[in-house]
Design a protein around this motif. Structure first.
Motif, PDB file in Angstrom:
ATOM      1  N   SER A 220       4.325  -5.379   8.236  1.00  0.00           N
ATOM      2  CA  SER A 220       4.413  -6.785   8.785  1.00  0.00           C
ATOM      3  C   SER A 220       6.483  -6.553   8.337  1.00  0.00           C
ATOM      4  O   SER A 220       6.942  -7.130   9.809  1.00  0.00           O
ATOM      5  CB  SER A 220       4.228  -7.756   8.053  1.00  0.00           C
TER       6      SER A 220
ATOM      7  N   PHE B 186      -8.851 -10.366   4.657  1.00  0.00           N
ATOM      8  CA  PHE B 186      -8.670  -9.844   5.246  1.00  0.00           C
ATOM      9  C   PHE B 186      -7.575 -10.452   6.295  1.00  0.00           C
ATOM     10  O   PHE B 186      -5.958 -10.581   6.604  1.00  0.00           O
ATOM     11  CB  PHE B 186      -9.039  -8.207   5.855  1.00  0.00           C
ATOM     12  N   ARG B 187      -7.996 -11.583   6.963  1.00  0.00           N
ATOM     13  CA  ARG B 187      -7.203 -12.463   7.692  1.00  0.00           C
ATOM     14  C   ARG B 187      -6.095 -13.475   7.153  1.00  0.00           C
ATOM     15  O   ARG B 187      -4.960 -12.964   7.506  1.00  0.00           O
ATOM     16  CB  ARG B 187      -8.451 -13.398   8.057  1.00  0.00           C
TER      17      ARG B 187
ATOM     18  N   LEU C 231      -3.189 -10.354   5.723  1.00  0.00           N
ATOM     19  CA  LEU C 231      -2.368 -10.784   7.240  1.00  0.00           C
ATOM     20  C   LEU C 231      -1.162 -11.203   7.089  1.00  0.00           C
ATOM     21  O   LEU C 231      -0.029 -11.522   7.862  1.00  0.00           O
ATOM     22  CB  LEU C 231      -3.892 -10.272   8.078  1.00  0.00           C
TER      23      LEU C 231
ATOM     24  N   ILE D 106      -0.341  -3.163   5.202  1.00  0.00           N
ATOM     25  CA  ILE D 106       0.161  -4.370   5.500  1.00  0.00           C
ATOM     26  C   ILE D 106       1.727  -5.091   5.594  1.00  0.00           C
ATOM     27  O   ILE D 106       2.292  -5.556   6.252  1.00  0.00           O
ATOM     28  CB  ILE D 106      -0.976  -5.779   5.322  1.00  0.00           C
TER      29      ILE D 106
ATOM     30  N   SER E 233       0.787 -12.545   5.183  1.00  0.00           N
ATOM     31  CA  SER E 233       2.144 -11.376   5.103  1.00  0.00           C
ATOM     32  C   SER E 233       2.765 -11.031   6.223  1.00  0.00           C
ATOM     33  O   SER E 233       4.440 -11.005   5.834  1.00  0.00           O
ATOM     34  CB  SER E 233       1.401  -9.780   5.122  1.00  0.00           C
ATOM     35  N   PHE E 234       3.114 -11.902   7.524  1.00  0.00           N
ATOM     36  CA  PHE E 234       3.370 -11.656   8.705  1.00  0.00           C
ATOM     37  C   PHE E 234       4.427 -12.705   8.061  1.00  0.00           C
ATOM     38  O   PHE E 234       5.905 -12.996   8.687  1.00  0.00           O
ATOM     39  CB  PHE E 234       2.461 -12.202   9.331  1.00  0.00           C
TER      40      PHE E 234
END
Length: 663
Positions: free
Chosen positions: A44, A105-106, A109, A40, A112-113
């Motif tokens: 990203s 996980f969400r 994600l 990830i 990270s972005f």
């Protein structure tokens, strides 16, 4: 291209990869070393690079402004790095997670972005801007090659400095000084070299024109020089040490509400903070405690669980978190040797320098392994009576190495006749969900491939006790009597308490649950080449954190590789139908070149991620070596970029010569 501009482009690559290496380390710490986070992070990172490049390419007004102020844009790297570092360190707070909560996980994600945006966007903005800034027909490949060469040097230099013991704050100050020095060089060159507008008279007298332009250039030149000197001064004055201590305190308080760390040290795998907390000495790694001293209650129970199965044991090997456990084994006079093997050998070598003197193990019977455990096991055949594997769940490829058939087979060869192996596994006090069952079933079946007999101690932390010995039993009374017969057994653990540890009925229920796992046996046995325990540990973490993708991941596992190949095959078939079905003379589609470039990027970075995973599996953590790995990737880009540029230049020159001849 001038030497000053070459230096700026080289510094652009150098700063990008070096900064990425530093940020990646704290990213791993924030996201608890999770392997999912590695993919990830890079995904990203490159997505924001692409977004920045698209922004610079689509807006002509923005492009002109950036080209005219490219040095200022380059200096923006410094506040961008600081902003991104703060975002990474405070990612849990941004996501609203407590220190003890699991990342979903969400959440990984989304976080990270967000945290990867500042430096990545600037990197994307700079590349097309630099190509326009060079302003030649060969600008793209020239910028690409110089930037890649700088990236190689940056990755190697950052890794080398970290290996030599430099702290990240000091490396950042060095990078900041290099960035400012490169801007100073190009501004100085512009001040000394008149531009075409300077040489043209026009309606404005040349003396007046120079009088307007040169003061602005001189100001920019002076400011960049002063900034570079300021960063050097901060480095020499030791400001980096003050900053590092402040950041360590922030990380400490994320887990422990009281006190401050007494200090820190780094290994190739992680940064460790250590200090006192409520009368105990604590070491913290990746946001969780990896060592707590003294820890007599839990360590004594673990020691008793294995000792009662082999009460005449004399030699013990402890794998994982184990200084407290080693201390408990050494309470017994019959023990002749206790060997400790950490998953981070460098940590095992360094830790004694930071533990308070009264808590250190000074017993001559104690030893620690400083090399690879598998190699040591292969060399020390029939050396141990008891081996205890006290490790967290295999949420990383590094930990999965200690849960495979190959590892257990080496342990079996290192055990003496009647030797016992104890392996910890996360379970449930009463009811276990599907993910817990699958992970436990994977460890059980893998052990069963190597050892003939096993018993289970149920609980939140269950223990598989395995051996080829006929004396292995789950009878609590027999085990209590065995343990009670050991001299000074009370100093380790109360013998009567074993009656509440070995619970045959609950153990039988747990084993029955493992036998009813909803996965076929071939998808449960863990091997080096097929890290299934790692997969189920990640699924367990995902389930606990509320991620909705856990079931989907399991279904994809059951489907096998075909589910990933089908979309590729469909794309290939559709492209072939389009190519051969298109009318003659219809021309090329822009989609073709876009798909080719997209596929090259996807395959390239996908291959790098797979190689990173394999590297971590066989050689250890990426924590220190990520800069070297990224720099090797940039070596390939540098060489192939230069070769391709030379070929294109040669082809262009040949066409030009042929054109002149034909004329």
């Amino acid at each position: 291209m001038t030497l000053a501009r070459t230096f700026v482009l080289f510094s652009y690559g150098l700063f990008t990869i070096a900064a990425q290496s530093l940020l990646f380390r704290d990213f791993l710490t924030t996201f608890e070393g999770n392997d999912i986070a590695v993919g990830i992070f890079f995904g990203s990172w490159f997505l924001w690079v692409g977004a920045g490049a698209a922004l610079a390419g689509k807006s002509r007004f923005l492009a002109r402004k950036l080209v005219g102020n490219i040095e200022l844009l380059f200096l923006c790297y410094l506040p961008a790095f600081i902003a991104q570092f703060i975002l990474i360190v405070q990612a849990r707070e941004l996501a609203g997670l407590e220190s003890y909560a699991l990342w979903s996980f969400r959440a990984i994600l989304i976080a990270s972005f967000i945290v990867n945006a500042p430096v990545s966007i600037l990197t994307g903005l700079l590349f097309p801007t630099a190509c326009r800034w060079i302003g030649s027909d060969r600008a793209v490949w020239q910028v690409y090659v110089i930037e890649a060469a700088g990236s190689f040097v940056g990755g190697v230099a950052a890794t080398l400095l970290l290996w030599l013991g430099a702290d990240p704050a000091a490396i950042f100050l060095i990078l900041a000084a290099v960035v400012c020095a490169s801007v100073f060089s190009v501004r100085l060159a512009a001040l000394l070299t008149p531009t075409s507008s300077d040489r043209e008279g026009g309606d404005v007298p040349r003396r007046l024109r120079l009088g307007l332009v040169r003061p602005a250039r001189a100001t920019a030149c002076i400011v960049s020089f002063l900034l570079s000197a300021a960063f050097v001064f901060l480095l020499v004055s030791g400001f980096n040490n003050t900053l590092s201590a402040y950041l360590q305190t922030i990380k400490w308080k994320k887990l422990l509400s009281e006190g401050v760390p007494a200090g820190s040290f780094r290994t190739a795998q992680a940064e460790y903070l250590y200090g006192s907390y409520r009368g105990q000495w604590v070491a913290i790694r990746e946001g969780s405690a990896c060592e707590t001293l003294p820890d007599k209650a839990s360590a004594g129970q673990i020691a008793a669980i294995s000792l009662c199965q082999n009460p005449k044991a004399e030699s013990v090997l402890v794998v994982g978190s184990g200084l407290g456990l080693c201390s408990q084994f050494l309470q017994l006079p019959q023990i002749r040797s206790v060997t400790w093997a950490s998953t981070d050998p460098e940590y095992a070598r360094k830790i004694d320098a930071f533990i308070p003197a009264e808590m250190r193990i000074s017993d001559s019977r104690f030893d620690r392994l400083s090399g690879d455990l598998r190699r040591t096991l292969a060399e020390n055949l029939q050396s141990y009576d008891i081996v205890v594997v006290n490790l967290p769940d295999a949420t990383s490829s590094v930990l999965n190495r200690y849960y495979t058939i190959e590892f257990y087979d080496r342990i079996k060869r290192s055990l003496k006749s009647g030797g016992v192996l104890a392996v910890r596994v996360t379970a449930g006090e009463n009811i276990m969900g599907t993910e817990l069952i699958n992970m436990g079933a994977s460890i059980r079946l893998t052990l069963n491939e190597v050892f003939a007999r096993f018993v289970l101690t149920p609980g939140e932390d269950a223990w598989f006790i395995v051996s080829d010995s006929e004396h292995l039993t789950s009878d609590p009374a027999v085990l209590r009597d065995r343990f009670q017969s050991i001299e000074r057994a009370d100093a380790v653990f109360p013998p009567e308490a074993l009656l509440s540890v070995y619970l045959p009925d609950r153990a039988a229920a747990a084993l029955e649950s493992y036998s009813n796992a909803d996965l076929p046996e071939n998808l449960l046995i863990n091997r080096d080449s097929m890290p299934l325990t790692h997969l189920y540990s990640l699924l367990l973490t995902a389930k606990r954190s509320g991620a909705p993708l856990a079931r989907l991941a399991k279904l994809l596992t059951l489907a096998g590789p075909l589910v990933f190949l089908v979309p590729v095959l469909v794309l290939v078939v559709l492209r072939l139908l389009y190519v051969f079905g298109a009318e003659a003379g219809s021309g090329r589609s822009g989609f073709d070149s876009s798909l080719l470039v997209f596929s090259a990027g996807a395959v390239g970075i996908g291959t790098v991620i797979v190689l990173m995973y394999l590297y971590q599996t066989y050689f250890g953590s990426l924590y220190l070596h990520i800069g070297i790995i990224s720099s090797l990737f940039m070596v390939g880009l540098t060489v192939t970029g230069a070769a391709t540029g030379a070929l294109l230049s040669g082809a262009a020159a040949k066409r030009s010569t042929q054109g002149r001849i034909s004329e």
